[in-house]
Design a protein around this motif. Structure first.
Motif, PDB file in Angstrom:
ATOM      1  N   LEU A 191       0.816  -1.209   0.000  1.00  0.00           N
ATOM      2  CA  LEU A 191       0.000   0.000   0.000  1.00  0.00           C
ATOM      3  C   LEU A 191       0.850   1.259   0.000  1.00  0.00           C
ATOM      4  CD1 LEU A 191      -2.948  -0.838   2.427  1.00  0.00           C
ATOM      5  CD2 LEU A 191      -2.865  -0.987  -0.054  1.00  0.00           C
ATOM      6  N   GLN A 192       2.004   1.201   0.646  1.00  0.00           N
ATOM      7  CA  GLN A 192       2.860   2.385   0.715  1.00  0.00           C
ATOM      8  C   GLN A 192       3.402   2.783  -0.651  1.00  0.00           C
ATOM      9  OE1 GLN A 192       5.631   1.109   3.766  1.00  0.00           O
ATOM     10  NE2 GLN A 192       4.596   2.321   5.328  1.00  0.00           N
ATOM     11  N   ASN A 211      -4.078  -4.569  17.215  1.00  0.00           N
ATOM     12  CA  ASN A 211      -3.040  -4.630  18.233  1.00  0.00           C
ATOM     13  C   ASN A 211      -2.082  -3.468  18.004  1.00  0.00           C
ATOM     14  OD1 ASN A 211      -1.392  -5.393  16.044  1.00  0.00           O
ATOM     15  ND2 ASN A 211      -1.855  -7.547  16.354  1.00  0.00           N
ATOM     16  N   PRO A 212      -1.049  -3.330  18.813  1.00  0.00           N
ATOM     17  CA  PRO A 212      -0.114  -2.212  18.620  1.00  0.00           C
ATOM     18  C   PRO A 212       0.491  -2.149  17.218  1.00  0.00           C
ATOM     19  CG  PRO A 212       0.224  -3.186  20.777  1.00  0.00           C
ATOM     20  CD  PRO A 212      -0.771  -4.060  20.079  1.00  0.00           C
ATOM     21  N   GLU A 213       0.722  -3.321  16.585  1.00  0.00           N
ATOM     22  CA  GLU A 213       1.273  -3.331  15.231  1.00  0.00           C
ATOM     23  C   GLU A 213       0.278  -2.743  14.235  1.00  0.00           C
ATOM     24  OE1 GLU A 213       4.415  -4.738  13.614  1.00  0.00           O
ATOM     25  OE2 GLU A 213       4.806  -3.796  15.561  1.00  0.00           O
ATOM     26  N   THR A 214      -0.992  -3.087  14.394  1.00  0.00           N
ATOM     27  CA  THR A 214      -2.031  -2.549  13.520  1.00  0.00           C
ATOM     28  C   THR A 214      -2.081  -1.033  13.620  1.00  0.00           C
ATOM     29  OG1 THR A 214      -3.329  -4.537  13.999  1.00  0.00           O
ATOM     30  CG2 THR A 214      -4.454  -2.749  12.873  1.00  0.00           C
ATOM     31  N   SER A 219      -1.028   4.510  11.743  1.00  0.00           N
ATOM     32  CA  SER A 219      -0.460   5.821  12.056  1.00  0.00           C
ATOM     33  C   SER A 219       0.513   6.257  10.962  1.00  0.00           C
ATOM     34  CB  SER A 219       0.245   5.787  13.413  1.00  0.00           C
ATOM     35  OG  SER A 219       1.419   4.998  13.374  1.00  0.00           O
ATOM     36  N   MET A 220       1.216   5.295  10.355  1.00  0.00           N
ATOM     37  CA  MET A 220       2.125   5.620   9.257  1.00  0.00           C
ATOM     38  C   MET A 220       1.348   6.144   8.053  1.00  0.00           C
ATOM     39  SD  MET A 220       4.589   2.267   9.627  1.00  0.00           S
ATOM     40  CE  MET A 220       5.352   2.481   8.026  1.00  0.00           C
ATOM     41  N   HIS A 224       0.511  11.352   6.064  1.00  0.00           N
ATOM     42  CA  HIS A 224       0.348  12.175   4.868  1.00  0.00           C
ATOM     43  C   HIS A 224      -1.008  11.980   4.196  1.00  0.00           C
ATOM     44  CE1 HIS A 224       4.601  13.128   5.182  1.00  0.00           C
ATOM     45  NE2 HIS A 224       4.867  11.836   5.237  1.00  0.00           N
ATOM     46  N   ASN A 225      -1.916  11.286   4.890  1.00  0.00           N
ATOM     47  CA  ASN A 225      -3.228  11.010   4.316  1.00  0.00           C
ATOM     48  C   ASN A 225      -4.306  11.164   5.388  1.00  0.00           C
ATOM     49  OD1 ASN A 225      -2.303   9.721   1.580  1.00  0.00           O
ATOM     50  ND2 ASN A 225      -1.139   8.634   3.155  1.00  0.00           N
TER      51      ASN A 225
END
Length: 315
Positions: A191-192, A211-214, A219-220, A224-225
């Motif tokens: 996706l990035q 979870n924290p990874e999700t 957040s990444m 920018h979106n």
């Protein structure tokens, strides 16, 4: 006009059924109150245009006072008359819709399953964005695999996207077991390369495994979106019925008698606390979140949600 679904379509989607939702683009008015710019159904965006580029419109004869840095030297050389470039602000807001069709989405205790409602929402959003003149694409998550549709400003692209949702939905109860974290990392890496900046990213899921990874990956994307999450839930997930309960894991089975009321209350509190904790965490990254259930008409829920989100003081 009311959308009609057969008994089977409450469990399994068809393309014909999803196409019915195109009418919501004109019948429903989501522009209530002050428009929130990161609302997925708000159409064209007039504010918070993050780093908008400029589109070249034309070259016209130079007028005293024009910025000499915008002189079009190529046209000037050809015509012998000094010309300057005219630009218009680019206001495109491409969208990417993530639709969860993994096994946990196949649950529904009253009428529709979460997977069916996810397809309805994806269809509404895709048509609304396309009618606004923006590119739209998406990813259909099938647990052990996924289908990726790159964003285009094309009716056929939307039809292909909806068909992928229908195909995934047809196999929702036949999917293999999978490693969620591994698949999530794989998807985000792809996706990035597609979602660069200034996108609307709509994620439709029950967020059963968040979870924290999700949260880290979401957040990444939000850096920018504009990221919007729609959490789908069934009433039985929020509150179990006040009746005799029998629970099973396909191996063992237990009936709750004396402890029934305590279990019902604890599960209700657990659902609410988990949702509020999730919402509080993702809002740190300016990610919007709201809930949609599998029982009430989808159009009525969306009117309520966007009336609330677009009301004064809710921006």
């Amino acid at each position: 006009m009311k959308l009609k679904a057969s008994k089977d379509q409450n469990v399994f989607l068809t393309l014909e059924y999803l196409l019915q939702f195109e009418w919501l683009n004109t019948v429903l008015n989501f522009k209530v109150g002050r428009q929130k710019s990161n609302s997925v159904l708000s159409g064209r965006f007039a504010s918070r245009l993050r780093g908008r580029g400029l589109d070249f419109e034309e070259a016209r004869p130079y007028v005293i006072g024009d910025d000499i840095r915008k002189i079009d030297w190529r046209v000037t050389a050809k015509t012998g008359v000094t010309h300057t470039k005219v630009f218009t602000e680019e206001k495109e807001k491409p969208a990417f819709i993530f639709v969860d069709q993994s096994p946990t989405m196949g649950f529904g205790s009253v009428s529709k399953t979460k997977a069916v409602v996810a397809g309805e929402l994806a269809s509404i959003a895709a048509y609304k964005i396309l009618k606004g003149g923006d590119r739209v694409g998406g990813l259909v998550f099938k647990g052990d695999t996924y289908d990726l549709i790159t964003p285009k400003r094309d009716q056929r692209n939307v039809l292909q996207f909806l068909q992928k949702i229908v195909d995934a939905n047809a196999e929702i109860y036949n999917q293999k077991s999978f490693d969620y974290e591994t698949k999530l990392k794989d998807m985000i890496s792809k996706l990035q390369n597609i979602i660069t900046h200034d996108y609307i990213v709509l994620i439709i899921s029950d967020f059963y495994r968040y979870n924290p990874e999700t949260i880290k990956y979401m957040s990444m994307l939000s850096q920018h979106n504009d990221v919007i999450l729609i959490k789908l839930f069934d009433p039985m997930e929020e509150e179990l019925p006040d009746d005799k309960l029998t629970l099973t894991n396909d191996i063992k089975q237990i009936s709750l008698l004396k402890q029934r009321k305590r279990v019902v209350q604890e599960l209700k509190v657990d659902f609410e606390s988990n949702y509020e904790a999730f919402k509080k965490e993702i809002e740190k990254y300016n990610i919007s979140l709201f809930k949609i259930n599998t029982v009430d008409p989808i159009e009525e829920q969306l009117i309520q949600v966007f009336t609330q989100y677009n009301a004064p003081g809710k921006i």
